[in-house]
Write an enzyme that holds these catalytic residues in place. Structure first.
Site, short mmCIF file in Angstrom:
data_model
loop_
_atom_site.label_atom_id
_atom_site.label_comp_id
_atom_site.label_asym_id
_atom_site.label_seq_id
_atom_site.Cartn_x
_atom_site.Cartn_y
_atom_site.Cartn_z
N CYS A 152 -144.02 -19.35 -12.47
CA CYS A 152 -143.78 -18.33 -11.46
C CYS A 152 -144.73 -18.61 -10.30
CB CYS A 152 -143.98 -16.93 -12.02
SG CYS A 152 -145.66 -16.56 -12.56
N CYS A 212 -148.92 -21.12 -6.97
CA CYS A 212 -149.15 -21.61 -8.33
C CYS A 212 -148.43 -22.92 -8.64
CB CYS A 212 -148.73 -20.56 -9.35
SG CYS A 212 -149.50 -18.95 -9.09
N HIS A 236 -156.30 -21.02 -15.12
CA HIS A 236 -155.27 -21.27 -14.11
C HIS A 236 -155.89 -21.54 -12.74
CE1 HIS A 236 -151.71 -21.10 -11.78
NE2 HIS A 236 -151.58 -19.79 -11.66
#
Length: 427
Positions: free
Chosen positions: A413, A90, A383
């Site tokens: 995260c 991410c 995302h």
């Protein structure tokens, strides 16, 4: 060593769209090309001045290996300019910026195009290895009889592929998928379904209110051969309500779970491109940057509690540069899940967590709601994993200028049990 600061001159992104919708026809390479071309147009930068292209991408397309290089060449960057793809799940978009800073500091370039691209729509289905062997034998067959024997070896199970997206969202070390790690945090930190849904609703409300702001950072994606263009994010839901969110069923733990499609980040497609360079080089070229990178840090944590990664990364960043949570005018934290974001907020204020896990007496401090994700987050916007880190950098710098504020803290995260944190300062 080059002691020049890395500055972010400007940036642009495609709309972020839910997987399987408007941008599904574009691969990560094409999404990245759209963003880079728009960035070059906006800034007027001569592509020959670029020292390197660095792009984050988590699910690299199989037909565009080292997708950063494909993006660069298709966007008109000279073939003499190298390109590298980075992958920190991410935080891949943040990693592209951090790597540019490290290259600048090492004297290995001063002008970089960085960012991230992801087409989650096009993450492939995977056939089992047994089926691959049978397809290989079929391909080697020469006679009719050999082909028939090869065909006869197939079984129905050979045509039941595994979903690559689900495999990618499952941690191979702890065995939990990302939603299950969020459920774990919700239980351990006493986070109710109502709290999570309220957090999600705020994300949608803020994202909808920020549509005019987002128009400043979005470039259109044209849908050839149609004369139409995608010009805005399609994730924020008009008329979203707590009542509607409450009707959604838990996805990962059917009976006792609290994580739903409504309080989790959306699986999306999109790309972001940023022009970054040394501060002195920017002055030479006549650019007025949006801001500068003050510090960046990554940290590891328990993969089964990967959502707490920002707490560890923020602590490490503070140790490096001395900046504390109260020094941030705005904070951008990727909303992987509402439960994950709420757990980070709780742990940041916890003295016992600080002593047990961070090795310090003082907690990090409060993350005030009025400073956090003031334009919404990934629950509403989506995302696209390789691009999000670069998106929140761009969004936070734009917001600092609107507010005439000084500092932004960006944190995420990271699947696999990591966190990333970056401090940015408005020029």
């Amino acid at each position: 060593m080059n002691t020049d600061r890395l500055v972010i001159v400007d940036g642009v992104r495609t709309p972020f769209c839910k997987a399987g919708t408007e941008l599904a026809a574009f691969g990560a390479d094409e999404l990245g090309r759209i963003a880079v071309n728009s960035l070059l147009t906006r800034t007027g930068l001569d592509p020959a001045l670029v020292d390197e292209v660095i792009f984050g991408c988590v699910a690299q397309p199989v037909d565009a290996a080292n997708v950063a290089r494909v993006i660069a060449l298709r966007a008109g960057i000279p073939e003499s300019v190298p390109a590298i793809t980075v992958q920190r799940n991410c935080a891949s978009g943040c990693e592209a910026v951090a790597l540019a800073h490290e290259k600048l500091s090492a004297g290995r370039g001063s002008v970089f195009i960085v960012g991230g691209a992801e087409s989650m729509s096009n993450i492939p289905l995977l056939f089992p290895s047994s089926a691959a062997g049978k397809f290989s034998r079929l391909g080697r067959a020469r006679s009719f009889g050999q082909r028939m024997r090869a065909f006869a070896g197939f079984r129905p199970s050979d045509f039941q592929p595994r979903v690559g997206l689900l495999l990618g969202l499952t941690d191979p070390v702890c065995g939990l998928n990302m939603g299950e790690t969020a459920e774990l945090l919700a239980r351990e930190h006493g986070l109710s379904r109502a709290e999570q849904d309220a957090f999600a609703l705020k994300s949608h409300q803020r994202a909808l209110a920020a549509r005019e702001k987002f128009a400043e950072e979005i470039c259109p994606a044209f849908l050839a051969p149609k004369p139409a263009a995608v010009t805005k994010d399609n994730g924020p839901r008009d008329g979203q309500s707590l009542e509607a969110l409450a009707k959604l069923k838990p996805v990962f733990e059917r009976r006792t779970g609290t994580i739903t499609a409504g309080n989790a980040s959306q699986v999306s497609d999109g790309a972001v491109a940023l022009l970054v360079m040394g501060e002195r080089r920017a002055a030479q070229l006549g650019f007025t940057p949006l801001g500068a990178l003050t510090a960046h840090a990554c940290a590891g944590c328990d993969p089964s509690r990967m959502g707490l990664g920002p707490v560890f990364a923020m602590a490490r960043a503070e140790a490096q540069c001395g900046l504390r949570l109260e020094d941030a005018d705005i904070i951008e934290m990727n909303e992987a899940f509402a439960a994950q974001s709420l757990a980070v907020m709780k742990c940041a204020q916890s003295g016992s967590f600080a002593r047990k896990y961070l090795g310090r007496e003082r907690p990090l401090g409060e993350i005030p709601s009025e400073k956090l994700n003031v334009n919404g987050g990934a629950i509403a916007l989506g995302h696209p994993v390789g691009a999000t880190g670069a998106r929140i950098i761009l969004t936070s710098l734009k917001e600092l200028h609107r507010r005439k504020a000084r500092r932004a803290l960006v944190t995420l995260c990271v699947g696999g049990g990591q966190g990333a944190a970056l401090w940015l300062e408005r020029n």
